[in-house]
Scaffold this active site. Structure first.
Site, PDB file in Angstrom:
ATOM      1  N   SER A 107       0.816  -1.212   0.000  1.00  0.00           N
ATOM      2  CA  SER A 107       0.000   0.000   0.000  1.00  0.00           C
ATOM      3  C   SER A 107       0.850   1.264   0.000  1.00  0.00           C
ATOM      4  O   SER A 107       1.989   1.263   0.485  1.00  0.00           O
ATOM      5  CB  SER A 107      -0.917   0.020   1.225  1.00  0.00           C
ATOM      6  OG  SER A 107      -1.711  -1.130   1.272  1.00  0.00           O
TER       7      SER A 107
HETATM    8  N1  SAH Z   1      -0.663  -5.292   3.902  1.00  0.00           N
HETATM    9  C1  SAH Z   1       0.118  -5.518   2.718  1.00  0.00           C
HETATM   10  C2  SAH Z   1      -0.607  -5.055   1.466  1.00  0.00           C
HETATM   11  C3  SAH Z   1      -1.218  -6.181   0.874  1.00  0.00           C
HETATM   12  S1  SAH Z   1      -2.189  -6.001  -0.573  1.00  0.00           S
HETATM   13  C4  SAH Z   1       1.493  -4.892   2.814  1.00  0.00           C
HETATM   14  O1  SAH Z   1       1.769  -4.172   3.777  1.00  0.00           O
HETATM   15  O2  SAH Z   1       2.310  -5.158   1.930  1.00  0.00           O
HETATM   16  C5  SAH Z   1      -3.489  -7.105  -0.126  1.00  0.00           C
HETATM   17  C6  SAH Z   1      -3.113  -8.525   0.158  1.00  0.00           C
HETATM   18  O3  SAH Z   1      -4.302  -9.212   0.519  1.00  0.00           O
HETATM   19  C7  SAH Z   1      -2.533  -9.270  -1.029  1.00  0.00           C
HETATM   20  O4  SAH Z   1      -1.273  -9.781  -0.692  1.00  0.00           O
HETATM   21  C8  SAH Z   1      -3.546 -10.385  -1.293  1.00  0.00           C
HETATM   22  O5  SAH Z   1      -2.962 -11.587  -1.730  1.00  0.00           O
HETATM   23  C9  SAH Z   1      -4.196 -10.542   0.071  1.00  0.00           C
HETATM   24  N2  SAH Z   1      -5.537 -11.166   0.057  1.00  0.00           N
HETATM   25  C10 SAH Z   1      -6.528 -11.026  -0.865  1.00  0.00           C
HETATM   26  N3  SAH Z   1      -7.592 -11.760  -0.514  1.00  0.00           N
HETATM   27  C11 SAH Z   1      -7.286 -12.387   0.658  1.00  0.00           C
HETATM   28  C12 SAH Z   1      -7.965 -13.281   1.510  1.00  0.00           C
HETATM   29  N4  SAH Z   1      -9.189 -13.733   1.257  1.00  0.00           N
HETATM   30  N5  SAH Z   1      -7.335 -13.708   2.622  1.00  0.00           N
HETATM   31  C13 SAH Z   1      -6.067 -13.292   2.930  1.00  0.00           C
HETATM   32  N6  SAH Z   1      -5.375 -12.452   2.143  1.00  0.00           N
HETATM   33  C14 SAH Z   1      -5.966 -11.992   1.027  1.00  0.00           C
END
Ligand code: SAH
Length: 253
Positions: A107
């Site tokens: 993000s």
């Molecule tokens: N918090 C992260 C940003 C992640 S982007 C950081 O600091 O880098 C969102 C993430 O959510 C992605 O890696 C994606 O794979 C994950 N995601 C999407 N759907 C999900 C689900 N149902 N359960 C767990 N993770 C999920």
């Protein structure tokens, strides 16, 4: 006379040594940055990334209204460039999200700052994160003294995220490969929940795993998403809309 000539030569070599040795020392410091500097180099003994992190916090986060001292401090101290792919290191502190592989993103720094502030987590709180991704958001929470439980659905991201957090010394973070819609019932209830991917609606299991008095920060919506803060009371939930956002979708397995 000869004795004096010898003394002169020895003396000149000694002076030369005094000049050259420190120069070599300084050159080595910047040419061979430590592992944590990751090609960011150093100026006056301070890694360059520290200046970049300071500017990021001041210009992108604090200037836009994030006030929490502990959030700002944590984000200044975390080497964000170690959470992005090596070809994007130079852009790690810029004002936008970045790809981390598998169609996912780390993000934008400002969004991480706002969401962490909105969570209002205190030292010692137990927080569930959905979407570990790179591990950066978990590192920020860990730095403010929170016990973090984070779930990631893409296996390679869960594995590398966990390895990275371990290597960087964030001991109070637990990473699980799994489906965030189910939450982490074995560890519930949580003082706070932070969701970093957008579901169409607030997942019921997450509401159930939140303590009464706890807060959930979550982007919700399909095409038009908004960032919500949900507070659980003994009578039900209270929703507050913060602003429109754009997150990757929270997927179903
Ligand atoms: N918090 C992260 C940003 C992640 S982007 C950081 O600091 O880098 C969102 C993430 O959510 C992605 O890696 C994606 O794979 C994950 N995601 C999407 N759907 C999900 C689900 N149902 N359960 C767990 N993770 C999920």
């Amino acid at each position: 006379m000869i004795k004096n000539m010898r003394q002169l030569i020895v003396c000149r070599y000694f002076i030369l040594f005094l000049i050259v040795f420190p120069i070599l020392g300084i050159t080595n410091c910047s040419a061979n940055p430590g592992e944590n500097d990751n090609r960011q180099g150093a100026v006056n003994g301070e890694p360059k990334w520290k200046k970049k992190a300071e500017h990021m916090v001041k210009d992108q986060i604090s200037r836009r209204g994030v006030k929490s001292v502990k959030v700002l401090k944590a984000m200044k101290e975390i080497p964000r460039h170690l959470f992005v792919p090596s070809n994007l290191v130079e852009m790690a502190y810029n004002d936008h999200p970045l790809p981390i592989g598998h169609g996912q993103t780390i993000s934008q720094p400002y969004i991480v700052g706002v969401m962490t502030e909105l969570l209002q987590a205190k030292e010692g709180d137990k927080v569930l994160e959905i979407g570990a991704g790179s591990g950066y958001q978990a590192a920020v929470l860990s730095k403010i003294g929170v016990m973090v439980y984070t779930i990631e659905i893409v296996r390679p991201l869960a594995v590398t995220g966990e390895e990275r957090l371990k290597k960087l010394g964030y001991k109070n973070v637990h990473v699980k490969w799994g489906d965030g819609y189910k939450g982490w019932p074995e560890q519930a209830p949580f003082d706070g929940i932070i969701v970093t991917a957008a579901p169409d609606e607030v997942p019921q299991a997450l509401v159930e795993q939140l303590k009464v008095g706890g807060r959930m920060v979550i982007p919700v919506g399909a095409s038009n998403q908004e960032l919500l803060v949900i507070t659980k009371t003994d009578k039900g939930i209270k929703k507050e809309s913060i602003f429109p956002v754009r997150f990757v979708p929270m997927v179903h397995p």
